[in-house]
Design a protein around this motif. Sequence first.
Motif, mmCIF file in Angstrom:
data_model
loop_
_atom_site.group_PDB
_atom_site.id
_atom_site.type_symbol
_atom_site.label_atom_id
_atom_site.label_comp_id
_atom_site.label_asym_id
_atom_site.label_seq_id
_atom_site.Cartn_x
_atom_site.Cartn_y
_atom_site.Cartn_z
ATOM 1 N N GLY A 268 -10.435 6.221 2.183
ATOM 2 C CA GLY A 268 -10.050 6.103 3.495
ATOM 3 C C GLY A 268 -8.534 6.566 3.707
ATOM 4 N N ASN A 269 -8.086 7.180 2.899
ATOM 5 C CA ASN A 269 -6.872 7.689 2.642
ATOM 6 C C ASN A 269 -6.665 8.964 1.893
ATOM 7 O OD1 ASN A 269 -4.028 8.408 2.700
ATOM 8 N ND2 ASN A 269 -3.267 6.443 1.692
ATOM 9 N N ASP A 270 -6.446 10.306 2.511
ATOM 10 C CA ASP A 270 -6.373 11.451 2.054
ATOM 11 C C ASP A 270 -5.273 11.835 1.283
ATOM 12 O OD1 ASP A 270 -8.978 12.063 3.078
ATOM 13 O OD2 ASP A 270 -8.165 12.930 4.964
ATOM 14 N N GLY A 271 -4.324 11.181 1.558
ATOM 15 C CA GLY A 271 -3.089 11.365 0.504
ATOM 16 C C GLY A 271 -2.299 12.718 0.883
ATOM 17 N N GLY A 272 -1.173 12.601 0.173
ATOM 18 C CA GLY A 272 -0.158 13.623 0.390
ATOM 19 C C GLY A 272 -0.365 15.167 0.129
ATOM 20 N N ILE A 273 -1.497 15.334 -1.114
ATOM 21 C CA ILE A 273 -1.771 16.723 -1.230
ATOM 22 C C ILE A 273 -2.475 17.165 -0.234
ATOM 23 C CG2 ILE A 273 -3.162 18.054 -2.808
ATOM 24 C CD1 ILE A 273 -2.143 16.511 -5.110
ATOM 25 N N GLU A 274 -3.404 16.466 0.490
ATOM 26 C CA GLU A 274 -4.328 16.926 1.554
ATOM 27 C C GLU A 274 -3.377 17.077 2.832
ATOM 28 O OE1 GLU A 274 -7.426 18.207 3.978
ATOM 29 O OE2 GLU A 274 -7.210 18.059 1.932
ATOM 30 N N ALA A 275 -2.385 16.276 2.965
ATOM 31 C CA ALA A 275 -1.565 16.247 4.093
ATOM 32 C C ALA A 275 -0.781 17.528 4.142
ATOM 33 C CB ALA A 275 -0.716 15.344 4.327
ATOM 34 N N TRP A 276 -0.450 18.102 2.849
ATOM 35 C CA TRP A 276 0.440 19.394 2.792
ATOM 36 C C TRP A 276 -0.538 20.562 2.990
ATOM 37 C CZ3 TRP A 276 5.601 19.461 1.947
ATOM 38 C CH2 TRP A 276 6.294 20.778 1.941
ATOM 39 N N ILE A 277 -1.856 20.484 2.588
ATOM 40 C CA ILE A 277 -2.752 21.482 2.997
ATOM 41 C C ILE A 277 -2.992 21.583 4.476
ATOM 42 C CG2 ILE A 277 -5.281 22.110 2.717
ATOM 43 C CD1 ILE A 277 -5.318 20.862 -0.073
ATOM 44 N N ARG B 151 2.603 5.623 -6.400
ATOM 45 C CA ARG B 151 3.026 7.075 -6.208
ATOM 46 C C ARG B 151 1.921 8.079 -6.354
ATOM 47 N NH1 ARG B 151 8.845 8.014 -7.881
ATOM 48 N NH2 ARG B 151 9.629 6.100 -7.904
ATOM 49 N N ILE B 152 1.056 7.836 -7.413
ATOM 50 C CA ILE B 152 -0.093 8.618 -7.581
ATOM 51 C C ILE B 152 -0.984 8.543 -6.598
ATOM 52 C CG2 ILE B 152 -2.183 9.304 -8.882
ATOM 53 C CD1 ILE B 152 -0.267 8.064 -11.385
ATOM 54 N N ILE B 153 -1.445 7.430 -5.864
ATOM 55 C CA ILE B 153 -2.527 7.171 -5.120
ATOM 56 C C ILE B 153 -1.697 7.763 -3.578
ATOM 57 C CG2 ILE B 153 -3.451 5.438 -3.417
ATOM 58 C CD1 ILE B 153 -3.285 3.514 -5.891
ATOM 59 N N ASP B 154 -0.514 7.512 -3.265
ATOM 60 C CA ASP B 154 0.152 8.355 -2.179
ATOM 61 C C ASP B 154 -0.173 9.843 -2.052
ATOM 62 O OD1 ASP B 154 1.143 5.990 -1.368
ATOM 63 O OD2 ASP B 154 3.106 6.288 -1.989
ATOM 64 N N HIS B 155 -0.080 10.464 -3.339
ATOM 65 C CA HIS B 155 -0.399 12.126 -3.189
ATOM 66 C C HIS B 155 -1.835 12.204 -3.352
ATOM 67 C CE1 HIS B 155 4.059 12.112 -3.584
ATOM 68 N NE2 HIS B 155 3.952 13.395 -3.137
ATOM 69 N N ASP B 156 -2.469 11.606 -4.320
ATOM 70 C CA ASP B 156 -3.967 11.931 -4.609
ATOM 71 C C ASP B 156 -4.971 11.398 -3.433
ATOM 72 O OD1 ASP B 156 -3.585 13.723 -6.504
ATOM 73 O OD2 ASP B 156 -4.017 12.287 -8.281
ATOM 74 N N GLY B 157 -4.494 10.268 -2.827
ATOM 75 C CA GLY B 157 -5.305 9.670 -2.080
ATOM 76 C C GLY B 157 -6.491 8.838 -2.700
ATOM 77 N N ARG B 158 -7.286 8.250 -1.767
ATOM 78 C CA ARG B 158 -8.282 7.209 -2.220
ATOM 79 C C ARG B 158 -9.088 7.042 -0.896
ATOM 80 N NH1 ARG B 158 -5.283 1.514 -3.506
ATOM 81 N NH2 ARG B 158 -4.360 1.311 -1.746
#
Length: 237
Positions: free
Chosen positions: A90-99, A81-88
């Motif tokens: 190769g994957n920017d994650g949900g916070i970046e997607a919301w921006i 869940r944390i990875i999904d939002h914070d990213g890592r």
Amino acid sequence: MLKSNLLSNEQFISCLRQVGEDHYHDKHPYHIKMHEGKLSPIQLRAWIANRFYYQKNIPVKDALILSKLPSREDRREWIQRIIDHDGREGNDGGIEAWIRLGEAADIPREEMLDERHVLPAVRFAVDAYVNFCRLEPWHIAVASSLTELFAPTLVSKRIGVFEQLYPWIRPEGLAYFQARLTQAPRDADHGLSLVLRECRDRRDQEQAIDALRFKCNVLWALLDALSLAYPDEENGR
């Protein structure tokens, strides 16, 4: 409470789902107007900018829960869940997607990041949710996350609503919602399994139901704040 009063899993799940039927934020007038295409650009941008404060705190509350999970097996699954939002990498994650959703709606990135549009009541409600997850037993904090049970259907509708009724939002901004179509059902299944496993008496079950109701109230409070700050008459409707 006596174990003889324990709800069956089917009854317990039904009670949790009833909380969503009664209290989930899709029934709030502001949200209904959004899905009817009746929000002005100012009102919809306000929703995006204020909701960002909630989105950026999701991995914070998940990290608090993670720190209290007793087994490595549960932690290994929860950490996704944390990875999904914070990213890592190769994957920017949900916070970046919301921006990027904000940018697609013509909200400058710096205005999302500096939180200039976040209303005090929104900040208060989201902080209360984070503190709830910090202070409550972990299985009750997990129960508060079970709004994920109701999210996939709503997110699927929201994608269509944005595409059809708010075409001025550029389509690349919808990536967050598209990712949640698979993430939310996975998270809901895991969270529900933990709650069913750990709520071993009726008191635990009632606390879990109350926790989910509290979370629904947090999401409702966000929309109450937006309704007061951005009434229709101030936006030419």
